[in-house]
Design an enzyme around this catalytic site. Structure first.
Site, PDB file in Angstrom:
ATOM      1  N   ASP A 110     -28.601  56.518   8.910  1.00 23.57           N
ATOM      2  CA  ASP A 110     -28.520  55.719  10.107  1.00 23.57           C
ATOM      3  C   ASP A 110     -29.927  55.125  10.253  1.00 23.57           C
ATOM      4  O   ASP A 110     -30.890  55.712   9.788  1.00 23.57           O
ATOM      5  CB  ASP A 110     -28.197  56.639  11.282  1.00 23.57           C
ATOM      6  CG  ASP A 110     -27.986  55.879  12.556  1.00 23.57           C
ATOM      7  OD1 ASP A 110     -27.269  54.872  12.514  1.00 23.57           O
ATOM      8  OD2 ASP A 110     -28.525  56.298  13.593  1.00 23.57           O
ATOM      9  N   ASP A 164     -29.480  60.796  13.708  1.00 25.66           N
ATOM     10  CA  ASP A 164     -30.254  61.489  14.739  1.00 25.66           C
ATOM     11  C   ASP A 164     -29.340  62.158  15.750  1.00 25.66           C
ATOM     12  O   ASP A 164     -29.798  62.770  16.687  1.00 25.66           O
ATOM     13  CB  ASP A 164     -31.224  60.525  15.431  1.00 25.66           C
ATOM     14  CG  ASP A 164     -30.503  59.366  16.106  1.00 25.66           C
ATOM     15  OD1 ASP A 164     -29.261  59.305  16.013  1.00 25.66           O
ATOM     16  OD2 ASP A 164     -31.184  58.526  16.704  1.00 25.66           O
ATOM     17  N   ASP A 169     -23.918  59.185  16.534  1.00 28.52           N
ATOM     18  CA  ASP A 169     -23.374  59.208  15.186  1.00 28.52           C
ATOM     19  C   ASP A 169     -22.758  60.555  14.802  1.00 28.52           C
ATOM     20  O   ASP A 169     -22.523  60.825  13.634  1.00 28.52           O
ATOM     21  CB  ASP A 169     -24.378  58.730  14.131  1.00 28.52           C
ATOM     22  CG  ASP A 169     -25.752  59.329  14.318  1.00 28.52           C
ATOM     23  OD1 ASP A 169     -25.815  60.405  14.907  1.00 28.52           O
ATOM     24  OD2 ASP A 169     -26.725  58.713  13.860  1.00 28.52           O
TER      25      ASP A 169
HETATM   26  P1  ADP Z   1     -28.115  52.202  15.022  1.00 27.38           P
HETATM   27  O1  ADP Z   1     -27.013  52.100  14.044  1.00 27.38           O
HETATM   28  O2  ADP Z   1     -29.311  51.451  14.548  1.00 27.38           O
HETATM   29  O3  ADP Z   1     -28.444  53.605  15.396  1.00 27.38           O
HETATM   30  P2  ADP Z   1     -26.519  51.762  17.451  1.00 27.38           P
HETATM   31  O4  ADP Z   1     -25.157  51.836  16.851  1.00 27.38           O
HETATM   32  O5  ADP Z   1     -26.944  52.893  18.287  1.00 27.38           O
HETATM   33  O6  ADP Z   1     -27.630  51.431  16.347  1.00 27.38           O
HETATM   34  O7  ADP Z   1     -26.626  50.440  18.310  1.00 27.38           O
HETATM   35  C1  ADP Z   1     -26.373  49.184  17.728  1.00 27.38           C
HETATM   36  C2  ADP Z   1     -26.799  48.049  18.578  1.00 27.38           C
HETATM   37  O8  ADP Z   1     -26.079  48.047  19.802  1.00 27.38           O
HETATM   38  C3  ADP Z   1     -28.251  48.078  18.969  1.00 27.38           C
HETATM   39  O9  ADP Z   1     -29.073  47.497  17.980  1.00 27.38           O
HETATM   40  C4  ADP Z   1     -28.238  47.268  20.257  1.00 27.38           C
HETATM   41  O10 ADP Z   1     -28.246  45.905  19.970  1.00 27.38           O
HETATM   42  C5  ADP Z   1     -26.904  47.620  20.874  1.00 27.38           C
HETATM   43  N1  ADP Z   1     -27.016  48.721  21.835  1.00 27.38           N
HETATM   44  C6  ADP Z   1     -26.550  49.976  21.700  1.00 27.38           C
HETATM   45  N2  ADP Z   1     -26.827  50.723  22.778  1.00 27.38           N
HETATM   46  C7  ADP Z   1     -27.532  49.937  23.616  1.00 27.38           C
HETATM   47  C8  ADP Z   1     -28.133  50.137  24.901  1.00 27.38           C
HETATM   48  N3  ADP Z   1     -28.089  51.306  25.551  1.00 27.38           N
HETATM   49  N4  ADP Z   1     -28.772  49.089  25.459  1.00 27.38           N
HETATM   50  C9  ADP Z   1     -28.843  47.911  24.828  1.00 27.38           C
HETATM   51  N5  ADP Z   1     -28.302  47.669  23.632  1.00 27.38           N
HETATM   52  C10 ADP Z   1     -27.655  48.651  23.030  1.00 27.38           C
HETATM   53 MG    MG Z   2     -28.163  55.591  16.108  1.00 25.97          MG
END
Ligand code: ADP
Ligand code: MG
Length: 627
Positions: free
Chosen positions: A327, A520, A524
């Protein structure tokens, strides 16, 4: 050494001295037998009792029975020939030495794991009328203030409200550098306070605190058995009776054949002796003992490095890992976003940031934490209602009654809001206030200092493919992946897409090459459980991750992934060495025994010698520093 081990050691010494002394006493016949019976009983009475109990309980075929038959047989043979009693006693004696050695080794590695268990706090200090009172950590409620003095363990997870100090986290993470903390920092239980007095407002109950979670995990680790261990258990269940029946056949058939076939002397003594030798050689204790011990030591060695493995089965899978899927946020990158720019149209920058921080006030996503941090002021949560977090998109809520949305382009599309494209480097958080576009905040995350090194080290260690999965935009993902040298990138994925991507990868690969997912634990968890092996990192303080993962890395250094794989491989190498070594030596000695070349002393080596060597080899799995 515990009491039992000390007692055994005394028995071993007394029996050895007696056995040697008896050589100098010129007794004959029955007297000689009775004299030798003394050391035999001293050293072997418990084995004889165990063998009898085993027969009574219907579980006859175990090592005790093998030893009992072999030594009683050898004693009987010696009476018959008025020969050497030494061999029978020596078999028992060395068997007991082996057992003693094993219990000492197991105790030692258990203690090694429990040095990790030293993290268990015995009490918590509560201030009452200006005095400190020690109470059971179990009785401290959430939101209480506990005092931790220098030298004491932090009993419960919480936030520092008064004081600053450095904490020793080495028992948890294997990291020897102390961690500096001051007011406002979250700290986890199990660390040792080194310098200053801290007052901590607890955020969890003791049972939910990191310390309890970790102890639970380590205590349950031995119940999840690896395939190798299962194999050995099943093997012994079939092998031992086969050996006993073969020995009986060896004792009876050749003399009978000689007697009736050729009319020669039956020579019962020789064949019974060979059968007894055969029994001693074939005792499976080297395997039965050293394989679980190797895994046990491997798990112990890993936990010293801050790598908690939930069972030996996971150690086995980890050793076969060929695909590592990461991730991005918080795993390869720090997950601490800096605000690089704010593009706003209708309202002031400060106002936009305030809305962002408020709408994010309930989320635990790294992005939300960073936006709250960038705002910098105390957040009044009562101003926020109707909070909805849409995983992989963003958040919506009402702030002072006005609808506010913060998230990526996907979220804006979903809400039907026209947003402005932005080509700056970084993650773009679009904001809508009152259903109208209000601008965006550009934030960026930095790659962890060891990420690049870790990817290179994984490749050097023979991992075939490194893959990144992220919900972030393609631009950011490609940039990070390119910089780190990852093989494949999949971006703009929702949490559910990550699961299906991992399933797709699982279906494409060979069954023997295992796939590890490293995350983390924040949003996920489903992927962590779906992969062949789920590794959660930076797990200090996140129970969701500790629960969903199979391997927990206590700190968030990506190099620990390489370390974990190397530890598992070393452990499995030792397991295989022990299996082949023990079976190999035994087979050779069995053949020698059957054709009459081996005597009882060689048999003792094949049994106890092999066992001790295998145990010493198993203990090597504890040492992981140089990997
Ligand atoms: P990653 O795969 O990098 O861990 P996430 O799946 O957690 O990312 O989130 C993907 C995208 O969704 C982020 O890059 C952001 O654009 C958006 N996002 C997720 N959660 C939030 C939040 N709490 N506030 C703003 N944007 C969010
Ligand atoms: Mg994440």
């Amino acid at each position: 050494m515990n009491k039992k081990q000390k007692k055994m050691l005394v028995r071993i010494i007394v029996a050895t001295v007696l056995m040697i002394a008896l050589n100098f006493i010129p007794a004959k016949g029955a007297t000689r037998f009775l004299l030798y019976l003394i050391p035999y009983i001293i050293i072997g009475y418990d084995i004889l009792i165990k063998a009898i109990k085993g027969i009574k309980n219907g579980q006859a075929f175990d090592e005790s029975l093998l030893m009992a038959i072999a030594t009683i047989g050898a004693m009987a043979l010696a009476i018959y020939e008025d020969g050497d009693y030494m061999e029978a006693i020596a078999v028992m004696l060395f068997y007991q030495i082996g057992e003693w050695f094993q219990s000492y080794a197991v105790g030692k590695s258990r203690r090694n794991i429990s040095s990790l268990m030293d993290i268990r706090p015995d009490y918590a200090n509560i201030e009452k009328n200006g005095k400190l009172e020690q109470v059971d950590p179990d009785e401290v409620g959430i939101g209480s203030v506990v005092v931790v003095q220098p030298g004491e363990k932090v009993p419960i997870d919480g936030t520092v409200v008064v004081g600053s100090s450095s904490l020793n986290t080495s028992a948890l993470t294997g990291e020897s550098l102390p961690r500096e903390v001051s007011v406002g920092d979250e700290i986890i239980s199990g660390c040792i306070n080194i310098t200053g007095v801290l007052k901590i407002k607890t955020s969890k109950e003791f049972g939910e605190s990191t310390v309890s979670k970790i102890l639970e995990l380590v205590e349950n680790a031995s119940s999840r058995k690896s395939k190798s261990e299962d194999f050995i258990t099943k093997f012994a269940r079939i092998y031992t009776p086969v050996v006993v029946y073969s020995a009986i056949a060896l004792a009876i058939i050749p003399p009978l054949v000689r007697m009736f076939g050729m009319g020669l002397g039956a020579d019962w003594g020789t064949w019974i002796y060979r059968a007894l030798t055969f029994l001693v050689i074939s005792c499976p204790c080297a395997l039965v003992i050293s394989i679980p011990l190797s895994f046990f030591a491997g798990i112990g060695g890993a936990s010293k490095e801050g790598v908690l493995v939930k069972g030996s089965n996971y150690l086995e899978i980890l050793a076969q890992t060929k695909y590592v899927v990461f991730d991005k946020t918080g795993t390869l990158t720090q997950g601490v976003f800096e605000v690089n720019g704010v593009h706003h149209n209708k309202m002031e920058e400060k106002m936009l940031l305030e809305y962002a921080a408020l709408v994010e006030s309930a989320s635990s996503h790294p992005i939300s934490k960073s936006l709250q941090h960038a705002y910098g002021k105390e957040i009044d949560r009562s101003r926020v209602t109707d909070i909805q977090e849409i995983s992989g998109n963003g958040v919506t809520a009402k702030v002072d009654g006005t609808t506010v949305a913060a998230g990526n382009a996907k979220l804006m599309k979903k809400l039907g809001i026209k947003y402005m494209e932005c080509h700056d480097v970084g993650t773009i958080i679009h904001m809508a206030v009152n259903e109208e576009y209000a601008g965006h905040i550009i934030i960026s995350d930095i790659v962890k200092p060891h990420s690049k090194e870790a990817i290179a080290a994984l490749k050097a260690a023979g991992v075939e493919k490194t893959i990144i999965l992220t919900g972030d935009s393609k631009r950011v993902a490609d940039q990070v992946a390119g910089y780190l040298g990852l093989d494949e990138v999949y971006s703009e994925l929702l949490p559910a897409d990550k699961v299906s991507k991992v399933e797709e990868l699982l279906s494409l690969k060979l069954d023997k090459a295992k796939l590890a997912f490293v995350g983390d634990g924040i949003n996920d968890a489903p992927v962590l459980t779906r992969a062949d092996i789920g590794i959660a990192m930076g797990a200090m303080g996140s129970d969701a991750a500790i629960e969903a993962a199979d391997v927990v890395l206590m700190d968030d250094d990506p190099l620990k992934i390489v370390k974990a794989i190397k530890i598992s491989r070393k452990c499995l190498r030792i397991v295989h060495q022990n299996i082949w070594f023990a079976i190999g030596i035994k087979l050779i000695c069995l053949v020698l025994g059957a054709i009459g070349i081996a005597n009882m002393w060689l048999a003792i080596f094949a049994d106890v010698g092999v066992m001790i060597i295998a145990i010493l080899n198993a203990i090597r799995a504890l040492f992981t520093k140089k990997l």
